[in-house]
Scaffold this motif. Sequence first.
Motif, mmCIF file in Angstrom:
data_model
loop_
_atom_site.group_PDB
_atom_site.id
_atom_site.type_symbol
_atom_site.label_atom_id
_atom_site.label_comp_id
_atom_site.label_asym_id
_atom_site.label_seq_id
_atom_site.Cartn_x
_atom_site.Cartn_y
_atom_site.Cartn_z
ATOM 1 N N THR B 118 0.844 -1.198 0.000
ATOM 2 C CA THR B 118 0.000 0.000 0.000
ATOM 3 C C THR B 118 0.877 1.244 0.000
ATOM 4 N N THR B 417 -9.105 5.513 1.688
ATOM 5 C CA THR B 417 -8.167 4.636 2.395
ATOM 6 C C THR B 417 -7.836 5.203 3.780
ATOM 7 N N THR B 427 -10.413 -2.348 9.191
ATOM 8 C CA THR B 427 -9.858 -2.246 7.831
ATOM 9 C C THR B 427 -8.564 -3.057 7.731
ATOM 10 N N ALA B 432 -7.192 -2.512 2.001
ATOM 11 C CA ALA B 432 -6.786 -1.135 1.726
ATOM 12 C C ALA B 432 -6.027 -1.069 0.406
ATOM 13 N N LEU B 436 -7.489 0.850 -2.887
ATOM 14 C CA LEU B 436 -6.772 2.003 -3.430
ATOM 15 C C LEU B 436 -6.447 1.802 -4.917
ATOM 16 N N ASN B 475 -13.287 2.887 -4.084
ATOM 17 C CA ASN B 475 -12.292 2.521 -3.074
ATOM 18 C C ASN B 475 -12.994 2.190 -1.753
ATOM 19 N N THR B 479 -12.870 -1.537 -0.235
ATOM 20 C CA THR B 479 -12.097 -1.724 0.991
ATOM 21 C C THR B 479 -12.962 -2.336 2.095
#
Lengths: 67, 535
Positions: B118, B417, B427, B432, B436, B475, B479
């Motif tokens: 990430t 995010t 999360t 994530a 993203l 996103n 997520t």
Amino acid sequence: MFDLRAPIGWLFVVLGLILVGYGIAVPVPTQVATTTINLNIIWGAAMLVFGLFMSWLAFSDRGKSSS
Amino acid sequence: MQAGILDYLIIGIYFVFVLAIGFVLKKDMKTSEDFFLSGRSIPSWITGLAFISANLGAIEVMGMAANGAEYGIMTAHFYWVGAIPAMLFLAIFMMPFYYGSKVRSVPEYLKLRFNEPTRAFNAISFAVMTVLMSGINMYAMALVFKLLLNWSMDMSILVSAAVVLAYTILGGLTSSIYNEVMQFFLVIFGLLPITLIGLINVGGWNALVKGLPKGFDHLWAQTATASNPMGVDWIGIVSGLGFVLSFGYWCTDFLVIQRALAAKNLSSAQRTPLIAAFPKIFFPALTVIPGMLALYLIPLIGSNTTNYSYNMALPLMLEKYYPTGMLGVGLTAMLASFMSGMAGNITAFNTVWTYDIYQTYLAKDKSDAHYLWIGRLATAAGIVVSIATAYLVMDYPSIMDYMQMIFSFFNAPLFATFLLGMFWKRTTPWAAFWGLVLGTIAAVGHHFLTEAGYFHYPSMMAANFWRSTYGWLINFVVTIALSYVTKPKPESELKGLVYGLHDMAAIAQEVWYKRPYVLASILTVMTIICNLLLW
């Protein structure tokens, strides 16, 4: 690290003096509503005052933290 | 009015001051932390003004004036529904995690909170974004110099690049921050007379808006539908600009957050965006109103020739009102704003490159002196690439559209995010990452589908707002969905990184007027008043 207000003060003092000096030497009218002003002198003076104020702040705070 | 020798002298004096600051600070740059984070030692009034000034680049000065001429006072939505609420949110809710976790960059937070991939994705996309953005500033500067100094585009791009290179390579972030503060005052003094003289000459605000197209005098009154100057209804404004684009930019962009991380303690870091927000509220007077005045006073504005494009609204106003002398100050102000916008991007770029890409993936465990050297090298490389991107921007009709397009690709999805990462401890790292990646792909894909004619919007800005909303939403949904089917990090690894698992005690000890909540409340009331006044 040095007190940032000092160089800001100097810069504005120098620029203010240049504008006022030039405004006196070579007056150029700027039309504002029904009258004309000498913008270089008026705004140069404002910058000069601001520059002196910042320099004074830096000077009076010498040695102390600038926060 | 074309510039004379005196105007060159004023610009020259400014350059001397800028470079002198870099030289004086050079001796303080002993470690990489000094260079990249200013040793976390700068008072909050300085970081606050640098916070606003790093953003006060070409986009703010020329772009907002251009939008003022194109869309009227609705442009102030970028401030009063966009920037200010986002800056308050950053200060109150997010800064405790950024500063409290002692990270050196935004991507590093993502590594601690989530995982290495990430961080890598964010670091690389951020590095690309900063060099794309810093090119805008050089291009804008070249436009102004061409009009007022008759310099060629190539010449002014190279001169501006050389000066920024010199002071950022010498004094690192501190030099950049110190110059940004100086530039802040120059911009105020250089541009304020335009608004004052212009408003007096047209007979005040009411007379001004009477002479402009319908709808140019209201923020909200005509937003029930999209038939207003901007072509966006209130839902688009609130979701696309207010929520996603602005929060995405102000709350996740390392360029601005880096200024707060240089503060000396958490409450100074929290005060940084708040101190910035006070002048920011009044900025439409310096940027949007001159644009509206230009539309009233300069009949040719908006015609498609380069010298009379909307982007030229502010330079044309300088040319109209300023005599030699003041013209030098006005030019210096614009130059300062472009250089601070560029230096801001470059200092953020060199930090992310050195810490998040080079030190992490290419050369671990080298000496601090080595990373300091690499940081300086990255500064030079960043500027060279920016020169190339400056030529890329030339193909876009409006710098504002170009910039919002870039933000909608990178910042808008990223905000989802951060929102989930900081406020929902369930999360998971892989959720994530994929959220993203897919959010970014969705935003970029939306752009190309719009270009190809599959989606239609009344204006480029409307397309930007909706693209941001979609990127964010995809996103956000991905997520959350993946978080339920992948493994979360144990709570012991999330201390100080997630809401509910951090210590807020450090902030409570300040005098009342320095407390972030007090400042944020005052700002909220002021922002509401601005919205109501120009409803």
